[in-house]
Design a protein around this motif. Structure first.
Motif, PDB file in Angstrom:
ATOM      1  N   VAL A 163      51.794  44.457  42.031  1.00  0.00           N
ATOM      2  CA  VAL A 163      50.860  44.185  43.125  1.00  0.00           C
ATOM      3  C   VAL A 163      49.507  43.705  42.619  1.00  0.00           C
ATOM      4  O   VAL A 163      48.952  42.740  43.122  1.00  0.00           O
ATOM      5  CB  VAL A 163      50.674  45.453  43.988  1.00  0.00           C
ATOM      6  CG1 VAL A 163      49.662  45.188  45.104  1.00  0.00           C
ATOM      7  CG2 VAL A 163      52.003  45.894  44.562  1.00  0.00           C
ATOM      8  N   TRP A 164      48.977  44.398  41.601  1.00  0.00           N
ATOM      9  CA  TRP A 164      47.631  44.055  41.136  1.00  0.00           C
ATOM     10  C   TRP A 164      47.672  43.221  39.852  1.00  0.00           C
ATOM     11  O   TRP A 164      46.673  43.090  39.174  1.00  0.00           O
ATOM     12  CB  TRP A 164      46.816  45.323  40.919  1.00  0.00           C
ATOM     13  CG  TRP A 164      46.526  46.033  42.205  1.00  0.00           C
ATOM     14  CD1 TRP A 164      45.477  45.779  43.047  1.00  0.00           C
ATOM     15  CD2 TRP A 164      47.272  47.088  42.812  1.00  0.00           C
ATOM     16  NE1 TRP A 164      45.548  46.605  44.134  1.00  0.00           N
ATOM     17  CE2 TRP A 164      46.636  47.430  44.020  1.00  0.00           C
ATOM     18  CE3 TRP A 164      48.444  47.767  42.453  1.00  0.00           C
ATOM     19  CZ2 TRP A 164      47.111  48.416  44.873  1.00  0.00           C
ATOM     20  CZ3 TRP A 164      48.923  48.762  43.309  1.00  0.00           C
ATOM     21  CH2 TRP A 164      48.259  49.076  44.508  1.00  0.00           C
ATOM     22  N   LYS A 193      39.531  44.658  43.439  1.00  0.00           N
ATOM     23  CA  LYS A 193      38.804  44.419  44.686  1.00  0.00           C
ATOM     24  C   LYS A 193      39.743  44.399  45.892  1.00  0.00           C
ATOM     25  O   LYS A 193      39.309  44.476  47.032  1.00  0.00           O
ATOM     26  CB  LYS A 193      38.066  43.075  44.610  1.00  0.00           C
ATOM     27  CG  LYS A 193      37.062  42.975  43.478  1.00  0.00           C
ATOM     28  CD  LYS A 193      35.675  43.422  43.934  1.00  0.00           C
ATOM     29  CE  LYS A 193      34.603  42.945  42.976  1.00  0.00           C
ATOM     30  NZ  LYS A 193      34.494  43.742  41.771  1.00  0.00           N
ATOM     31  N   GLN A 194      41.019  44.258  45.657  1.00  0.00           N
ATOM     32  CA  GLN A 194      42.014  44.148  46.723  1.00  0.00           C
ATOM     33  C   GLN A 194      42.835  45.435  46.790  1.00  0.00           C
ATOM     34  O   GLN A 194      43.173  45.995  45.762  1.00  0.00           O
ATOM     35  CB  GLN A 194      42.976  42.997  46.414  1.00  0.00           C
ATOM     36  CG  GLN A 194      42.283  41.697  46.074  1.00  0.00           C
ATOM     37  CD  GLN A 194      42.115  40.835  47.290  1.00  0.00           C
ATOM     38  OE1 GLN A 194      43.065  40.625  48.031  1.00  0.00           O
ATOM     39  NE2 GLN A 194      40.904  40.362  47.523  1.00  0.00           N
ATOM     40  N   ARG A 195      43.187  45.820  48.015  1.00  0.00           N
ATOM     41  CA  ARG A 195      44.029  46.995  48.216  1.00  0.00           C
ATOM     42  C   ARG A 195      43.558  48.143  47.336  1.00  0.00           C
ATOM     43  O   ARG A 195      44.336  48.742  46.568  1.00  0.00           O
ATOM     44  CB  ARG A 195      45.483  46.684  47.839  1.00  0.00           C
ATOM     45  CG  ARG A 195      46.089  45.550  48.626  1.00  0.00           C
ATOM     46  CD  ARG A 195      47.395  45.178  47.946  1.00  0.00           C
ATOM     47  NE  ARG A 195      47.772  43.811  48.278  1.00  0.00           N
ATOM     48  CZ  ARG A 195      48.763  43.514  49.106  1.00  0.00           C
ATOM     49  NH1 ARG A 195      49.477  44.443  49.648  1.00  0.00           N
ATOM     50  NH2 ARG A 195      49.047  42.267  49.355  1.00  0.00           N
ATOM     51  N   VAL A 196      42.310  48.458  47.478  1.00  0.00           N
ATOM     52  CA  VAL A 196      41.685  49.411  46.562  1.00  0.00           C
ATOM     53  C   VAL A 196      42.338  50.786  46.668  1.00  0.00           C
ATOM     54  O   VAL A 196      42.660  51.419  45.659  1.00  0.00           O
ATOM     55  CB  VAL A 196      40.180  49.509  46.862  1.00  0.00           C
ATOM     56  CG1 VAL A 196      39.528  50.571  46.010  1.00  0.00           C
ATOM     57  CG2 VAL A 196      39.539  48.157  46.638  1.00  0.00           C
ATOM     58  N   LYS A 197      42.559  51.218  47.906  1.00  0.00           N
ATOM     59  CA  LYS A 197      43.092  52.562  48.074  1.00  0.00           C
ATOM     60  C   LYS A 197      44.466  52.706  47.415  1.00  0.00           C
ATOM     61  O   LYS A 197      44.714  53.669  46.680  1.00  0.00           O
ATOM     62  CB  LYS A 197      43.177  52.903  49.569  1.00  0.00           C
ATOM     63  CG  LYS A 197      43.409  54.382  49.810  1.00  0.00           C
ATOM     64  CD  LYS A 197      43.940  54.648  51.197  1.00  0.00           C
ATOM     65  CE  LYS A 197      42.833  54.678  52.237  1.00  0.00           C
ATOM     66  NZ  LYS A 197      43.363  55.071  53.555  1.00  0.00           N
ATOM     67  N   GLY A 198      45.304  51.729  47.661  1.00  0.00           N
ATOM     68  CA  GLY A 198      46.650  51.781  47.091  1.00  0.00           C
ATOM     69  C   GLY A 198      46.611  51.854  45.574  1.00  0.00           C
ATOM     70  O   GLY A 198      47.357  52.613  44.945  1.00  0.00           O
ATOM     71  N   TYR A 199      45.695  51.079  45.000  1.00  0.00           N
ATOM     72  CA  TYR A 199      45.614  51.038  43.546  1.00  0.00           C
ATOM     73  C   TYR A 199      45.287  52.414  42.974  1.00  0.00           C
ATOM     74  O   TYR A 199      45.971  52.910  42.071  1.00  0.00           O
ATOM     75  CB  TYR A 199      44.549  50.032  43.127  1.00  0.00           C
ATOM     76  CG  TYR A 199      44.282  49.969  41.654  1.00  0.00           C
ATOM     77  CD1 TYR A 199      45.079  49.192  40.818  1.00  0.00           C
ATOM     78  CD2 TYR A 199      43.246  50.694  41.070  1.00  0.00           C
ATOM     79  CE1 TYR A 199      44.833  49.131  39.464  1.00  0.00           C
ATOM     80  CE2 TYR A 199      42.995  50.646  39.720  1.00  0.00           C
ATOM     81  CZ  TYR A 199      43.793  49.855  38.913  1.00  0.00           C
ATOM     82  OH  TYR A 199      43.556  49.800  37.566  1.00  0.00           O
ATOM     83  N   ARG A 226      40.109  52.817  56.503  1.00  0.00           N
ATOM     84  CA  ARG A 226      40.524  51.632  55.762  1.00  0.00           C
ATOM     85  C   ARG A 226      39.458  51.079  54.816  1.00  0.00           C
ATOM     86  O   ARG A 226      39.740  50.757  53.680  1.00  0.00           O
ATOM     87  CB  ARG A 226      40.922  50.527  56.739  1.00  0.00           C
ATOM     88  CG  ARG A 226      42.345  50.620  57.213  1.00  0.00           C
ATOM     89  CD  ARG A 226      42.637  49.467  58.164  1.00  0.00           C
ATOM     90  NE  ARG A 226      42.697  48.201  57.429  1.00  0.00           N
ATOM     91  CZ  ARG A 226      43.858  47.676  57.050  1.00  0.00           C
ATOM     92  NH1 ARG A 226      44.985  48.270  57.310  1.00  0.00           N
ATOM     93  NH2 ARG A 226      43.881  46.527  56.394  1.00  0.00           N
ATOM     94  N   ASP A 227      38.225  50.961  55.317  1.00  0.00           N
ATOM     95  CA  ASP A 227      37.220  50.241  54.540  1.00  0.00           C
ATOM     96  C   ASP A 227      36.332  51.147  53.710  1.00  0.00           C
ATOM     97  O   ASP A 227      35.142  50.888  53.561  1.00  0.00           O
ATOM     98  CB  ASP A 227      36.347  49.389  55.470  1.00  0.00           C
ATOM     99  CG  ASP A 227      37.190  48.414  56.247  1.00  0.00           C
ATOM    100  OD1 ASP A 227      38.150  47.904  55.654  1.00  0.00           O
ATOM    101  OD2 ASP A 227      36.907  48.187  57.438  1.00  0.00           O
ATOM    102  N   ASP A 258      36.190  51.774  50.435  1.00  0.00           N
ATOM    103  CA  ASP A 258      36.504  51.553  49.023  1.00  0.00           C
ATOM    104  C   ASP A 258      35.647  52.407  48.102  1.00  0.00           C
ATOM    105  O   ASP A 258      36.131  52.944  47.100  1.00  0.00           O
ATOM    106  CB  ASP A 258      36.313  50.077  48.675  1.00  0.00           C
ATOM    107  CG  ASP A 258      37.380  49.230  49.333  1.00  0.00           C
ATOM    108  OD1 ASP A 258      38.279  49.828  49.969  1.00  0.00           O
ATOM    109  OD2 ASP A 258      37.313  48.002  49.223  1.00  0.00           O
TER     110      ASP A 258
END
Lengths: 498, 649
Positions: free
Chosen positions: A159-160, A113-119, A23-24, A26
């Motif tokens: 989302v972003w 900076k948020q939901r980096v993987k998804g982006y 998860r973490d 990034d």
């Protein structure tokens, strides 16, 4: 595996690889995203050198022009094939995609900076979708990529995006879906009736053997044209664009302007015109007039914008008007100008969105009135902004001029009134961009928040420099690119009976 | 040299790159020297090229070089090439020569300005584009230079960009020029669609064989001329030039007097073979020229800003050049272009010297006043002797005092209006010549004669400018005197060497126009006499009003308040344009956005979305959640689609 398939699906492989990460992680996600897109770009470069621009001179259909062709049966029952290949036009758009994507991903690092993987997963899936659209020769394959691409773009805005992102994302998807449904019906019609006696989705067969009655061409042209016109977007289907741009993250806007809009214009030159030449002739006048309205309308509305990003978004409406006008001039100058203008718009408007993003990252506002006097604290930024604006204005020596000049020349040849009306757009372009430039960069710094702004960072400087190289290259020596597309454009003209 | 012609524009470009990239590190001094040296080298090369050209026999004085294919699309082929013929040779000599002097001058003028290196980079870039403009062998290459000089003009007018008014002036210049560029573009399109080529030699060849309707030539040349009115500040597009004085004064001298603004005249001269084929356009050019000449001269009568007077004077003098080319006297128009480059650069640099001195005097005295207002000058003759006498030379040259350069070139133009059958234009040009002498000497007397009208503590600090500034003034003063001696008409026993040198360029035009017959020397003498009398009267009137009885002008202004107000406010043209065009377009943009985009299109889109929402809220009731229901629906759907297709086949 063949090189083209490799290029198309490399980003997907990268995206899937991210699933293995915790998860973490990034930093690792960013690394994978950048490396994947860079590798994709590097692998795509040989295409440029391997491509033979001489092939397919005086071609009458797409078949003689396609290189790097791959054909594998996909769904045999319906004669649907995994059929890909490139001609000059799709080659330069594919290269533009592999070129812009790593820059966008690199540019996203500080912003997301948020939901980096998804982006980054969405971004890589998006790249596969875009590459697939340009490489597809089979209509169903094309349609699948076309629709698949919508999902990651929808998510990127929704989302972003900014505060009003949901409205913008829904508007974007609804507009586009309406168009593509009509296109699907058209594709099905072609399957059953496009080539007498054969059921095929192959663009090569359809451009070679297709005999579509003139009456049906009108409806088919209209169905395809609506889908593409929304994508371009042409006046009056453009109102999704400013909202989508304003809400999308910077890199989303760059890719939206740089590549996604080109799918519309690409659709016209690849499908609408060569498949339905009678339909194209029938609607040419209407489309040219809408294009001219778009040029002037986009410029006038740009002038009044208070948000820098919205201003650039409306300027896209104006610039894509030039592309459309060129395509529907139905002569060499216009079509070549329109084609190169697709690339130009991708570079210049992509760079403009990036520049707006640079200042947005620092101040979290895009309102022109918040700025003033920035040339004093951010001199490098000011220089880049000026050069890119000038390229967008169409200053000779930079890329924008080549496209605009050829488009206007072609339009004038087709109909002097079109040429004269459209040429007035060059005046307005100077007004809205220079006016914005003046309000943002000149004068004293009146807003305390701007007094300590940092100039470009190393990576921002590098990204802009890379874009600038191509802006100057096309301006000084456009033949590198013009020669790639000449035979394809000639084929379109042949299909038009010219 | 002919193989290295491309180096002439490349030198200033190298200077631009050096100063643009490393300027900050090099510092002001080095930047100034590098920039000047690059122009100096380009000047030497231009002189060499000129003599090489002179070595050819007059009808083979053309050197054309193509380097690579710039744009090639279908039948369209635009080479990146340059063309050296007598016309471009004259232009590059003037451009590099005057530029060199102004670069030297700038070293002194811009000294101490934090943006000095940026200044020299821009100035070099300007010279590069200007050289490209005059050397290009095709319309598009010329257009690169054309737009490029406009860009540099924009950058240099707004050089002190922290001042919004200056930035606005720069933007105004760019946008107004773009209106002209629109004309240039249309002209190019017409040339291409008529002759199928965009090179000068191709178009000339096409013109020789042309048999079609002259209407197309009319629109072609008229569109090109629209471009010229933009760049060369003629009615109705002159409005940017007076505002352009916001830039540093050497820039006004170089770009807004000597070189860039003459590009329109050069363009008409370069295309003499086309313009001559359209008498309608020629008539329009001559009239626009002469009306601009007198219009701008009347405004110059009452302005109090030393640079504004010179700016309107430039607009007016450019008008003369267009009168020249408009009546078919192309060589005369170019002659005036050359002499004007000398004396107007001289006058601007002189005014810069004055402003420099007054500014420093103000600064020493701790006074914040306008250093350009001639009402608060006077008596500078003794304080700034070199500036004074060179400025004086400039004044007599522009006023048309016999023997100086302006006399020969201007008189030739006025004479040609009569000789070629345009007496009305000639009469207006003569009146404008009278006004010219008057406003220039008004300026001279108010600035240099009488006694200092500022404060005493300022007066003590007034001193002449440093050598680096006065030396270029001296050189230009000498050129302003002798520059016309190669243009002396036969009637005065001269040889008109300059016009003969240019003759091959205008051969087609001159043959096309045909022999006009030789009016007698007597007629020429009379026009000359009238012109001299008018010039002298203008000077004497200025002397009477501003030196002998300084209360007359005020009384006069009081008596005819309205006229004075209209002139002082420049006929309110800016206000009219603002109301008629700028506000209209801004309002239109706002209206289209707020009403069409937001209300109509988005209204429909959002309305449809709402409708769909409502429908789906109704239809949702069908969503029973039972899989068998869905399967049934699907089956019905498939049957319908397949049925339709089968039926179609």
């Amino acid at each position: 595996m063949d090189i083209l398939t490799l290029i198309i699906f490399l980003p997907t492989v990268g995206a899937l690889a991210m699933l293995l990460l915790k998860r973490d992680s990034d930093a690792a996600v960013r690394g994978i995203a950048l490396v994947t897109s860079l590798v994709t770009f590097v692998v795509s470069l040989p295409l440029f050198f391997m491509f033979d621009p001489k092939k397919g001179a005086y071609a009458s259909g797409l078949g003689d022009l396609i290189q790097f062709e791959v054909q594998k049966v996909w769904i045999e029952t319906f004669n649907i094939n995994y059929h890909i290949g490139l001609d000059g036009i799709s080659l330069i758009l594919l290269l533009l995609t592999t070129f812009l994507t790593p820059l966008c991903i690199w540019g996203s690092f500080p912003a997301i900076k948020q939901r980096v993987k998804g982006y980054y997963m969405a971004f890589l899936f998006l790249e596969t979708g875009m590459l697939g659209v340009f490489a597809s020769v089979d209509l169903i394959l094309f349609y699948v990529f076309w629709e698949a691409m919508l999902i990651p773009m929808y998510m990127m805005i929704g989302v972003w995006g900014g505060p009003n992102r949901v409205y913008a994302a829904v508007k974007f998807i609804l507009y586009t879906l309406v168009g593509s449904l009509l296109m699907l019906i058209g594709i099905l019609w072609l399957y059953f009736n496009g080539v007498p006696g054969v059921h095929t989705f192959s663009l090569i067969d359809l451009t070679h053997l297709g005999q579509i009655p003139a009456g049906a061409q009108l409806y088919l042209f209209a169905a395809f044209a609506l889908a593409f016109a929304i994508k371009v977007p042409m006046f009056p289907f453009h109102t999704w664009l400013p909202d989508a741009h304003v809400e999308a993250p910077t890199a989303g806007s760059m890719i939206l302007a740089g590549i996604l809009l080109k799918m519309g214009t690409y659709g016209f030159i690849r499908f609408c015109i060569p498949l339905f030449p009678d339909g194209a002739h029938h609607f040419a006048g209407t489309i040219a007039i809408l294009a001219i309205i778009g040029i002037i309308y986009g410029a006038l509305v740009s002038m009044m914008q208070t948000d820098m990003k919205k201003l650039v978004a409306y300027s896209s409406v104006s610039h894509l008007g030039f592309v459309m006008l060129g395509l529907f001039a139905f002569n060499m100058e216009g079509l070549q100008g329109g084609t190169i203008q697709m690339i130009n718009h991708g570079l210049s408007t992509g760079a403009l969105f990036f520049l707006v993003g640079v200042i947005y990252e620092r101040r979290h506002t895009r309102l022109i009135s918040e700025y003033g006097g920035l040339a004093k604290v951010m001199p490098k930024y000011a220089v880049f902004f000026l050069i890119v604006s000038l390229s967008s204005i169409g200053l000779p020596g930079l890329n924008g001029f080549i496209g605009e000049f050829l488009v206007l020349l072609g339009a004038f040849k087709a109909n002097p009134v079109w040429g004269v009306c459209a040429a007035s757009g060059v005046i307005f372009a100077a007004v809205y961009l220079l006016w914005m430039y003046q309000r943002v960069f000149f004068g004293e710094i009146t807003n305390d928040a701007n007094k300590k702004l940092k100039d470009l960072t190393g990576s921002e400087f590098a990204i802009l420099s890379i874009l600038l190289i191509f802006i100057v290259w096309i301006g000084v020596y456009p033949n590198t690119f013009l020669s790639l597309t000449e035979n394809s454009v000639q084929m379109v003209l042949t299909r038009l009976g010219g | 040299m002919s193989n290295y012609l491309y180096l002439i524009p490349i030198m200033p470009f190298i200077g631009f790159l050096i100063n643009g990239i490393w300027g900050k590190k090099l510092g002001e001094k080095a930047a100034g020297y590098i920039a000047s040296a690059m122009i100096g080298i380009a000047f030497v090369m231009s002189v060499t090229a000129f003599f090489e050209l002179l070595g050819h026999d007059p009808h083979h004085r053309v050197i054309e070089k193509e380097f690579f294919s710039w744009i090639a699309v279908g039948d369209l082929s635009i080479p990146f090439g340059i063309l050296l013929d007598p016309l471009s040779a004259v232009m590059i000599l003037v451009v590099t020569g005057v530029s060199f002097l102004i670069h030297i001058y700038s070293i002194g003028y811009i000294h101490g300005d934090p943006g000095a290196t940026r200044y020299f980079a821009y100035l070099n870039l300007f010279v590069f584009f200007m050289l490209l403009l005059v050397l290009g062998n095709s319309y598009p290459i010329m257009f690169i230079g054309w737009e490029g000089v406009g860009l540099c003009s924009y950058l240099l007018i707004g050089f002190w960009f922290t001042d919004q008014a200056k930035a606005t002036a720069g933007k105004k210049a760019f946008v107004v020029n773009r209106i002209g560029d629109f004309g240039f573009l249309i002209g190019m399109f017409l040339i291409y669609s008529t002759f199928g080529t965009l090179t000068f030699s191709g178009a000339m060849h096409g013109a020789e064989l042309f048999v079609g309707s002259t209407a197309i030539i009319f629109w072609m040349t008229l569109s090109m001329f629209l471009g010229a009115t933009g760049k060369s500040a003629q009615l109705p597009l002159y409005v940017w030039l007076p505002d352009a004085m916001a830039g540093p004064t050497p820039v006004s001298a170089l770009i807004h007097a000597a070189t860039m603004v003459t590009a329109g005249v050069y363009m008409v001269a370069r295309n003499s073979f086309l313009f001559i084929m359209s008498p309608g356009t020629m008539e329009i050019i001559a009239w626009v020229g002469v009306l601009t000449a007198i219009f701008a001269a009347t405004i110059a009568l009452v302005q109090n800003d030393i640079k504004k007077v010179l700016a309107y004077s430039t607009v007016s003098q450019l008008g003369y050049m267009f009168v020249g080319v408009g009546v078919g006297a192309f060589a005369a128009g170019v002659s005036h272009l050359v002499t004007h480059a000398f004396f107007k650069a001289l006058l601007f640099l002189g005014s810069g010297s004055v402003i420099h001195a007054v500014h420093h005097a103000h600064a020493h005295a701790g006074f914040k006043g306008d250093p350009q207002d001639i009402r608060f000058m006077g008596g500078l003759r003794s304080k700034m002797p070199t500036t004074f006498w060179t400025f004086f030379v400039g004044c007599i040259a522009i006023a048309g005092v016999p023997g100086l350069s302006g006399f020969f070139s201007k008189d030739e133009i006025i004479w040609m209006t009569f000789a070629n059958g345009h007496p009305a234009i000639g009469v207006i040009a003569l009146i404008a010549a009278f006004l010219t002498a008057f406003y220039m000497f008004r300026l001279l007397f108010l600035t240099f004669y009488g006694s200092w009208r500022g404060r005493k503590d300022q007066e003590d600090h007034l001193k002449d400018s440093p050598k680096v500034m006065t030396l270029p003034l001296t050189v230009l003063a000498v050129l302003s005197i002798i520059g016309g001696w190669i243009m002396i008409p036969y009637a005065l026993g001269g040889g008109m060497q300059f016009e003969h040198f240019l003759e091959p360029v205008f051969e087609f035009a001159n043959n096309f126009a045909g022999e006009k017959g030789h009016p007698s020397h007597m007629a020429e003498y009379s026009v000359m006499a009238i012109s001299i009398i008018l010039a002298i009267s203008g000077i004497l009137l200025a002397r009477a009003w501003y030196l002998k009885n300084p209360d007359i002008p005020a009384r006069l202004a009081n008596r005819s308040k309205l006229a004075h107000k209209v002139l002082f406010n420049k006929y309110y043209v800016d206000e009219i344009y603002n109301f008629a065009f700028i506000q209209t377009f801004l309002g239109l943009g706002e209206a289209l956005w707020k009403s069409f985009d937001v209300l109509i299109v988005d209204g429909i889109v959002n309305g449809v979305a709402k409708l769909l929402g409502w429908i789906s809220s109704v239809v949702r009731k069908i969503q029973t959640g039972l899989v068998s229901n869905y399967a049934l629906m699907m089956a019905i759907g498939i049957v319908a689609v397949v049925g339709y297709m089968v039926w179609k086949i």
